[in-house]
Scaffold this active site. Structure first.
Site, PDB file in Angstrom:
ATOM      1  N   GLU A   1       0.804  -1.229   0.000  1.00 38.67           N
ATOM      2  CA  GLU A   1       0.000   0.000   0.000  1.00 38.67           C
ATOM      3  C   GLU A   1       0.835   1.278   0.000  1.00 38.67           C
ATOM      4  O   GLU A   1       0.402   2.312  -0.494  1.00 38.67           O
ATOM      5  CB  GLU A   1      -0.970   0.004   1.192  1.00 38.67           C
TER       6      GLU A   1
ATOM      7  N   LYS B   1     -17.301  -0.828   5.944  1.00 39.17           N
ATOM      8  CA  LYS B   1     -17.731  -1.810   4.943  1.00 39.17           C
ATOM      9  C   LYS B   1     -19.237  -1.764   4.705  1.00 39.17           C
ATOM     10  O   LYS B   1     -19.692  -1.820   3.557  1.00 39.17           O
ATOM     11  CB  LYS B   1     -17.314  -3.204   5.421  1.00 39.17           C
TER      12      LYS B   1
ATOM     13  N   MET C   1      24.294   8.734   2.044  1.00 38.93           N
ATOM     14  CA  MET C   1      24.251  10.022   2.746  1.00 38.93           C
ATOM     15  C   MET C   1      24.535   9.842   4.236  1.00 38.93           C
ATOM     16  O   MET C   1      25.230  10.656   4.840  1.00 38.93           O
ATOM     17  CB  MET C   1      22.892  10.692   2.529  1.00 38.93           C
TER      18      MET C   1
ATOM     19  N   PHE D   1     -11.358  -7.490  13.877  1.00 39.93           N
ATOM     20  CA  PHE D   1     -10.276  -7.908  12.989  1.00 39.93           C
ATOM     21  C   PHE D   1      -9.975  -6.803  11.972  1.00 39.93           C
ATOM     22  O   PHE D   1     -10.874  -6.275  11.328  1.00 39.93           O
ATOM     23  CB  PHE D   1     -10.665  -9.200  12.264  1.00 39.93           C
ATOM     24  N   GLN D   2      -8.703  -6.476  11.850  1.00 48.31           N
ATOM     25  CA  GLN D   2      -8.217  -5.420  10.952  1.00 48.31           C
ATOM     26  C   GLN D   2      -8.871  -4.067  11.207  1.00 48.31           C
ATOM     27  O   GLN D   2      -9.013  -3.244  10.302  1.00 48.31           O
ATOM     28  CB  GLN D   2      -8.356  -5.836   9.478  1.00 48.31           C
TER      29      GLN D   2
END
Lengths: 563, 188
Positions: free
Chosen positions: A50, A162, A470, A112-113
């Site tokens: 993502e 959802k 760097m 969940f999630q």
């Protein structure tokens, strides 16, 4: 008409002119995904992580000037987006991020999630929404795009449970927006513009310092008109690069920590600083109390909170840069500033920061110079963060707007792969070069699969010094060469890696092969990668150490100046 | 809360008219925390319009800090109007509840002090009283100080709320007034 929430989202996106979405599905966003086939106008690019979706939407926005769109599922999908959202926030990039959420009844139950996405993203978005009813979707999406791409642009996140995605409600896309708390000031104040013109007239040694705002505002013609009319040298910040053609006689490059010495010196010696759409970042000012102390300062910015934040200014102008300059240019008198421009030419001669030293070794600076010549300064260059980013800023000669795409404020390594993907999707007709570090590249290289899958022909130049260059440079300068955790002893074989993904892979370790490899990559029709095995301990110069002044500048390898 | 406050720091009163939506207080508080601004007190409540709330902040800081606070508040999408009213003709009030220990000997004396401050006793127990006092911050501080002698068990304060005096000012503070044109500020 009656639609479900997912259909409403798609209908709304189409009305906002969206043509591509970068995303990855999961449970809480499945209703939206299952609706996508009804909307063939919406091209979906399936990323591998993502973070890639958010950076790609960001790269898309930087090149196209239109808001980029990314979406993902709840929980880990949302948290993986956060680096990309924070990057967009720091650089004021308009992206709209849609995230699935657990169903309304489950919110707050540690389902969940489930994660508090609006809470997590609150400090790294311009605004965010949690949608608790499908009927709110059209208004919220309309507002989100408006907020993202007006005023000082920035990311807007919409969190959609959802069951809201499946809820049916009446769809009517609003034509109006009512945001009483959000009315960006666009027109600069006339009296202040007159004061600015007066300062410009009185000035003997003016410089223009153009930042990212010059690009958001599409103020290229206006800046050029001001510069040419009053003969004012133009310096661009890192994110201001490509707002003024670098092959122009008045172009003086980039100032600051790794800027050209002559640009930093010009700011130091100026009697007037015309700061246009920039925010006096610490990488520019070093030590703010000692920054360009003898100059008067005009500061034009669309965000009032930037004025007076880091540096005290004499003439503040809040407004859209393009509109402010259109008015200012009418007030400004023609001028020549012959002595001053001659003096800057002397500075360039006496401080030739950008000369590449003659050597048989493979120097990163030479590679970038060759990419610049091969593409005649007309490619879009995307970078990661670190040494290669600074060399790409220094040694490519940018001649067209929106052609330098880099994570400036946030400094997000790994931007170079998905950022380049977004840039190429936004402008399929231009050559996109990703100048990558071997460190950052490995953070997001999974997106090579996305590039091949979607035939997105980005060309990668990995500046492979087999270390976190760097950081290694800072360790060399400030920690007595104590190289803790910066050396890679087992980098993958990037050529084989490219081949495994189905790309062209080339390796160059000899200076004489550089140009032919670049040409081969450009003429290859798909994505290609060149692994440039460069001089490992090459440093970026000039360097003004953090928090210090122009007097502390290290112009080249001067061990005595390095503490 | 932070170390940004210079020697010249002073207390300033800022009011904000905000949308009455879930999460607005969180947005405001988060901005203060993130930018390292110091909130001395914060009071929030409904305003004259059903969809709007009014917040009063007392913040510590020099002019530059306060200017940044007001600008960053204004930058929040749900914030409609921000005013630094410190230098204006304002009335400001705070309410405090103070639980004081008492016994037979001290009860009368406490009641006398409370009377002098035109405060009220709103709960009486054998060994304690709850005093309700309304006033500006100094008045409440003074009463608190005096009551300490008897033994203050608990203090609860609402934080300051403030309004401009006169109707002209009220018009200026309403949502319908002209949006602030930042360009007009001569010395921001």
């Amino acid at each position: 008409m009656k639609l479900n929430g997912s259909q409403m989202i798609c209908e709304s996106l189409i009305r906002e002119g969206v043509d591509v979405i970068f995303g990855l599905p999961g449970g809480a966003i499945l209703p939206l995904y299952q609706t996508l086939p009804e909307y063939p106008k919406l091209r979906h690019i399936l990323v591998r992580h993502e973070q890639g979706a958010a950076h790609a939407a960001d790269g898309y926005a930087r090149v196209s000037g239109k808001p980029g769109v990314a979406w993902a599922t709840s929980g880990p999908g949302a948290t993986n987006l956060v680096t990309g959202i924070a990057t967009a926030q720091m650089d004021s990039i308009p992206i709209v991020v849609i995230v699935g959420q657990v169903s309304r009844a489950s919110i707050g139950s540690d389902a969940f999630q489930e994660t508090d996405t609006t809470g997590i993203t609150l400090p790294v978005t311009k605004h965010n929404y949690l949608v608790m009813s499908a009927s709110e979707i059209p208004q919220i999406i309309k507002e989100a795009f408006y907020i993202a791409n007006t005023g000082r642009p920035g990311p807007v996140l919409i969190d959609i449970p959802k069951d809201v995605q499946t809820e049916i409600a009446e769809f009517k896309y609003p034509s109006e927006i009512d945001l009483p708390g959000y009315k960006p000031t666009l027109e600069g104040n006339g009296a202040q513009i007159k004061r600015a013109a007066k300062l410009i007239k009185e000035s003997q040694r003016p410089v223009i310092l153009a930042g990212h705002g010059a690009i958001f505002s599409n103020a290229y013609d206006e800046i050029r008109e001001l510069a040419e009319k009053a003969q004012i040298p133009v310096i661009t910040t890192l994110l201001g690069i490509s707002s003024f053609p670098e092959d122009h006689v008045l172009s003086v490059g980039m100032p600051g920590m790794h800027g050209m010495a002559y640009a930093s010196l010009a700011i130091e010696e100026a009697d007037l600083l015309i700061a246009l759409g920039m925010r006096f970042d610490d990488r520019i000012t070093g030590k703010p109390s000692a920054f360009s102390v003898n100059s008067k300062k005009i500061h034009v910015d669309i965000d009032p909170s930037e004025i007076g934040k880091n540096i005290k200014v004499d003439v503040p102008i809040v407004g859209d840069l393009k509109r402010v300059l259109a008015k200012l240019n009418l007030e400004v008198d023609p001028n020549t500033h012959v002595e001053w421009i001659q003096h800057i030419e002397e500075l360039k001669r006496d401080h030739p920061s950008m000369n590449i030293r003659a050597t048989e070794k493979l120097l990163p600076q030479y590679i970038i110079n060759q990419i610049s010549e091969a593409t005649e300064g007309k490619a879009i260059v995307v970078t990661g963060v670190g040494q290669h980013q600074m060399w790409a800023a220094q040694h490519y000669v940018y001649t067209e707007p929106r052609s330098f795409v880099t994570s400036g404020g946030s400094g997000a390594m790994g931007y170079e792969v998905p950022g380049a993907m977004g840039a190429q999707v936004a402008d399929p007709g231009r050559v996109v070069w990703s100048i990558a570090g071997d460190g950052g590249f490995q953070m997001t290289m999974a997106e090579l699969a996305t590039l091949v899958e979607n035939k997105i022909p980005v060309k990668f130049a990995i500046i492979n010094n087999q270390c976190l260059g760097m950081v290694r440079q800072w360790q060399e300068f400030f920690y007595d060469k104590d190289y803790v955790a910066t050396m890679y002893t087992n980098n993958p074989d990037f050529v084989k890696l490219a081949e495994a993904f189905g790309m062209l892979g080339l390796r160059v370790s000899d200076k004489t092969q550089v140009r032919s490899a670049i040409e081969e990559a450009i003429s290859y029709e798909g994505p290609a990668l060149i692994d440039f095995m460069v001089e490992e301990e090459e440093n970026v110069f000039p360097m003004i150490p953090a928090g210090q002044t122009v007097q502390d500048m290290i112009e080249e390898n001067q061990p005595e100046k390095v503490r | 809360m932070n170390s940004k406050i210079p020697d010249t720091a002073s207390k300033r009163t800022i009011t904000a008219l905000v949308q009455d939506k879930p999460g607005v207080l969180n947005r405001v508080a988060s901005m203060f925390r993130r930018r390292g601004f110091n909130i001395e007190s914060l009071a929030v409540g409904k305003s004259e319009e059903s969809d709007l709330s009014r917040m009063t902040f007392v913040v510590d800081g020099d002019d530059r800090t306060v200017e940044q606070v007001t600008k960053h508040l204004h930058k929040l999408i749900d914030v409609i109007k921000v005013s630094d009213i410190s230098d204006q003709n304002i009335v400001s009030r705070e309410l405090a509840l103070i639980r004081v220990k008492v016994n037979i000997q001290t009860r009368a004396e406490v009641m006398q002090v409370v009377g002098l401050f035109r405060a009220n006793i709103i709960d009486v127990a054998p060994d304690s009283l709850i005093v309700e006092v309304v006033g500006d911050e100094d008045k409440i501080d003074s009463l608190h100080e005096l009551l300490k002698e008897f033994g203050v068990v608990e203090v609860m304060r609402t934080g300051t709320i403030a309004l401009n005096r006169g109707l002209e000012a009220a018009k200026k503070e309403s949502r319908k007034s002209k949006h602030r044109n930042w360009g007009e500020a001569a010395s921001v």
